[in-house]
Design a protein around this motif. Structure first.
Motif, mmCIF file in Angstrom:
data_model
loop_
_atom_site.group_PDB
_atom_site.id
_atom_site.type_symbol
_atom_site.label_atom_id
_atom_site.label_comp_id
_atom_site.label_asym_id
_atom_site.label_seq_id
_atom_site.Cartn_x
_atom_site.Cartn_y
_atom_site.Cartn_z
ATOM 1 N N ASP A 81 40.006 10.263 22.070
ATOM 2 C CA ASP A 81 38.796 10.900 22.573
ATOM 3 C C ASP A 81 38.597 10.501 24.015
ATOM 4 N N LEU A 82 37.413 10.798 24.533
ATOM 5 C CA LEU A 82 37.196 10.695 25.973
ATOM 6 C C LEU A 82 36.469 9.429 26.395
ATOM 7 N N MET A 83 35.846 8.735 25.430
ATOM 8 C CA MET A 83 34.983 7.629 25.828
ATOM 9 C C MET A 83 35.783 6.401 26.271
ATOM 10 N N CYS A 107 41.764 15.312 28.392
ATOM 11 C CA CYS A 107 41.619 16.539 27.611
ATOM 12 C C CYS A 107 42.936 16.980 26.983
ATOM 13 N N SER A 135 35.183 15.110 21.159
ATOM 14 C CA SER A 135 34.431 14.865 22.395
ATOM 15 C C SER A 135 33.001 15.314 22.154
ATOM 16 N N ALA A 140 30.012 12.321 27.216
ATOM 17 C CA ALA A 140 30.794 12.539 28.437
ATOM 18 C C ALA A 140 29.895 12.578 29.652
ATOM 19 N N GLU A 141 28.743 13.225 29.482
ATOM 20 C CA GLU A 141 27.797 13.337 30.590
ATOM 21 C C GLU A 141 27.311 11.948 31.001
ATOM 22 N N GLN A 143 28.845 9.124 30.533
ATOM 23 C CA GLN A 143 29.902 8.276 31.061
ATOM 24 C C GLN A 143 30.402 8.725 32.430
ATOM 25 N N PHE A 144 30.581 10.026 32.595
ATOM 26 C CA PHE A 144 31.224 10.500 33.818
ATOM 27 C C PHE A 144 30.252 11.013 34.867
ATOM 28 N N THR A 161 31.506 19.867 28.705
ATOM 29 C CA THR A 161 32.282 19.196 27.667
ATOM 30 C C THR A 161 31.915 19.761 26.304
ATOM 31 N N GLY A 276 37.161 18.897 27.698
ATOM 32 C CA GLY A 276 37.112 17.789 26.743
ATOM 33 C C GLY A 276 38.202 17.900 25.700
#
Lengths: 336, 122, 151
Positions: A81-83, A107, A135, A140-141, A143-144, A161, A276
């Motif tokens: 995943d993205l975290m 992604c 995701s 995501a918002e 974190q990034f 995402t 994502g």
């Protein structure tokens, strides 16, 4: 440069898939193809991070229920995943006693998972493998980008995402759709710095992988019923068409992009489309899988793309390196 | 009629300041923090060279509500403190002039932060 | 290997969609103007109510009121929608500053009161405080040196 295209000797088959998406994705054009959707993207949890962990757990459990398999029947899980510290899948796997490998390719993680799973099956070390990614828009918002309640305007090039999770069960016996061959991508960096413009950062990587895939297989783009890039978004996929044209390869109507397909709505709300690890995942496991099962599509090339940046590298003024993998899926009746 | 004219001026001044900010965002893709800092410094600068009081006279809340007003208060307080109390006044004056705002923001943000929960964007 | 591909970057600049200037500027103007007008309205009401208060204090409590309203709107998840519509129109007024303090505070509460909420309260607006106070001290020192100019 070495062309890393793998042709699988055995039949690597997609036994079944499972998808869960958030409300916005469910409303999108692909909404009817997803197995489950959630109304509240917090899932009754305290934090969005836990909500994503729940999504990931649920999708794997759902896949097991669907196929009537037990945890013991699964040899391995390849998840990502993205975290930071890929915690969504790491924590989700606390709930299972299945040998597990965590992956990160931003992604493009789903592509990485399917390729590794297929190789593992092909080598005979496993019989059933689950590949899953997830995701969540809000994690995501956080974190990034910016805090959720900060009043900012979406830049026109940004992407949304995808909230969701998907899982694929690969085996060697059952299923109609085979993983035929795969091309592993290289990290490409053309110097795009704008973290909101990921489509432009990833398009060169997608071209590189697509070109080397076509070279290794001796095929032309028209060989496939559908060529689907990961999440370049509307503008990014347009850019890929231009880039391919420069190299003398014309992408026709059989080319599309998962991100561009995911949402409906104007640019102000969703930017260039979805992104994502869940974006390409749910598009394949939902839309493509069902279209292939019904026989509408027989040969599909999936090219998940990933922008390999972190908030820190971006703040330090680094450019955005990107990667893309290509996986060719074939309906088995046509697979000889 | 006069009140209408006042509000028109407020609207124009406030709106135009924001338009300049939007131009900066559109052309340089700046984030919130940078925009706020730039306009705060601009306010302090305009106050120091003595221009801001004319804008304030003309635009009223159109000049005090934007973050420029915050910068101008800081500079105004520092100048006042420096002239009346010397070096210590130069240090104290700026913060003193915006103390109400700062203290308010911190306390209110603390309370709201304790009570509220972020929601996903629709 | 890591050299930026200038030709590609030129292509990106040429082909990627641009910000719609007219629409964003108009909305920034409207939202910014409206917020300032509301501020003027509050200011006028306070002037009527507190007749003896000096002008600076009226301005201060006006700003405090606006900050309070913004914080509540942020808490209820409304201000980010105003921000998405208004862009700079909602960032540059003092409301934008209040929103920039409140939103990370809310967001990080999940990571604890001290290390989450308090630690991150100024993660967006911190630079404003640092630059604001530093610049005021600098202006004060300039005023000390060139006293005659400021009197």
């Amino acid at each position: 440069m070495k062309n890393q295209t793998i042709f699988f000797k055995n039949n690597i088959l997609v036994m079944d898939t499972a998808t869960i998406v958030g409300p916005k994705e469910h409303e999108g054009p692909l909404g009817v193809y997803f197995d489950k959707d959630i109304e509240d993207d917090l899932l009754g949890q305290k934090t969005f991070e836990y909500a994503e962990i729940m999504l990931h757990t649920t999708v794997i459990k759902y896949l097991l229920n669907k196929t009537k398999l037990k945890q013991d029947d699964i040899d391995m899980c390849f998840c990502g995943d993205l975290m930071d510290g890929i915690i969504a899948c790491n924590y989700a796997m606390r709930n299972f006693s299945i040998p597990f490998m965590g992956l990160f390719n931003a992604c493009a993680t789903f592509g990485e998972a399917v390729i590794l799973g297929s190789v593992m099956l092909d080598s005979g070390h496993a019989d059933r493998i689950i590949c899953s990614t997830s995701s969540h828009f809000s994690t995501a918002e956080r974190q990034f980008r910016n805090p959720l309640e900060l009043g900012t305007q979406r830049t026109p090039l940004s992407q949304t995402t995808v909230t969701g999770a998907g899982a694929t069960l690969l085996n060697k016996k059952f299923g109609k759709i085979a993983v035929e061959c795969a091309t592993i991508g290289r990290v490409i960096d053309y110097g795009v710095k704008d973290a909101n413009d990921m489509g432009a950062a990833m398009a060169p990587a997608a071209r590189e992988t697509l070109l080397s895939h076509l070279e290794a297989t001796g095929r032309s783009p028209s060989y496939y019923d559908l060529i689907l890039t990961g999440d370049l978004g509307k503008a990014g996929s347009n850019l890929l068409r231009i880039l391919m044209k420069e190299k003398g390869v014309i992408l026709g109507d059989n080319y599309n992009d998962c991100g561009a397909m995911m949402f409906i709505g104007d640019q102000e709300k969703i930017g260039q489309g979805g992104s994502g690890p869940a974006c390409v995942n749910v598009t394949f496991n939902g839309y493509v899988y069902k279209k292939m099962m019904s026989g509408e599509l027989t040969k599909v090339l999936l090219i998940p793309t990933g922008a390999l940046l972190s908030k820190i590298s971006n703040l330090q003024g680094e450019t955005i390196p990107s990667i893309a993998h290509a996986i060719s899926f074939v309906r088995k009746a046509e697979f000889q | 009629m006069e009140i209408f004219l006042t509000y028109l001026k407020v609207f124009l001044v406030g709106g135009l300041i924001c338009v300049i900010g939007q131009l900066l965002i559109n052309y340089t893709k700046m984030t919130s923090s940078r925009i706020l800092v730039i306009f705060l410094l601009l306010g302090a600068f305009l106050e120091t060279i003595g221009v801001y009081k004319y804008i304030e006279e003309f635009g009223k809340a159109g000049a005090t509500v934007p973050i420029l007003g915050f910068g101008s208060s800081l500079a105004k307080g520092a100048i006042k403190g420096a002239l009346s109390e010397g070096f210590l006044g130069a240090l104290r004056g700026g913060i003193e002039s915006v103390a109400v705002g700062f203290a308010g923001v911190i306390v209110i943000a603390f309370i709201v932060g304790l009570l509220a929960r972020p929601k996903t964007k629709q | 290997m890591n050299e930026p591909n200038q030709e590609y970057l030129k292509l990106v600049r040429k082909t990627m969609p641009k910000t719609k200037h007219f629409s964003t500027l108009l909305r920034a103007f409207l939202v910014g103007g409206t917020i300032c007008s509301i501020g003027q309205g509050i200011n006028d009401i306070y002037t009527l109510v507190f007749k003896d208060m000096p002008k600076e204090d009226i301005t201060a409590i006006t700003l405090l009121t606006i900050i309070f309203i913004t914080a509540v709107l942020t808490g209820f998840g409304v201000y980010d929608k105003i921000g998405a519509f208004g862009g700079a129109g909602s960032i540059i007024p003092i409301t934008g500053f209040a929103n920039a303090v409140v939103s990370p505070a809310m967001e990080r509460k999940q990571e604890g009161i001290i290390l989450g909420l308090c630690d991150n309260m100024f993660s967006v607006a911190g630079p404003v405080i640092v630059f604001g106070i530093s610049s005021s001290v600098l202006v004060g020192i300039i005023a000390l040196i060139f006293k005659s100019w400021f009197i």
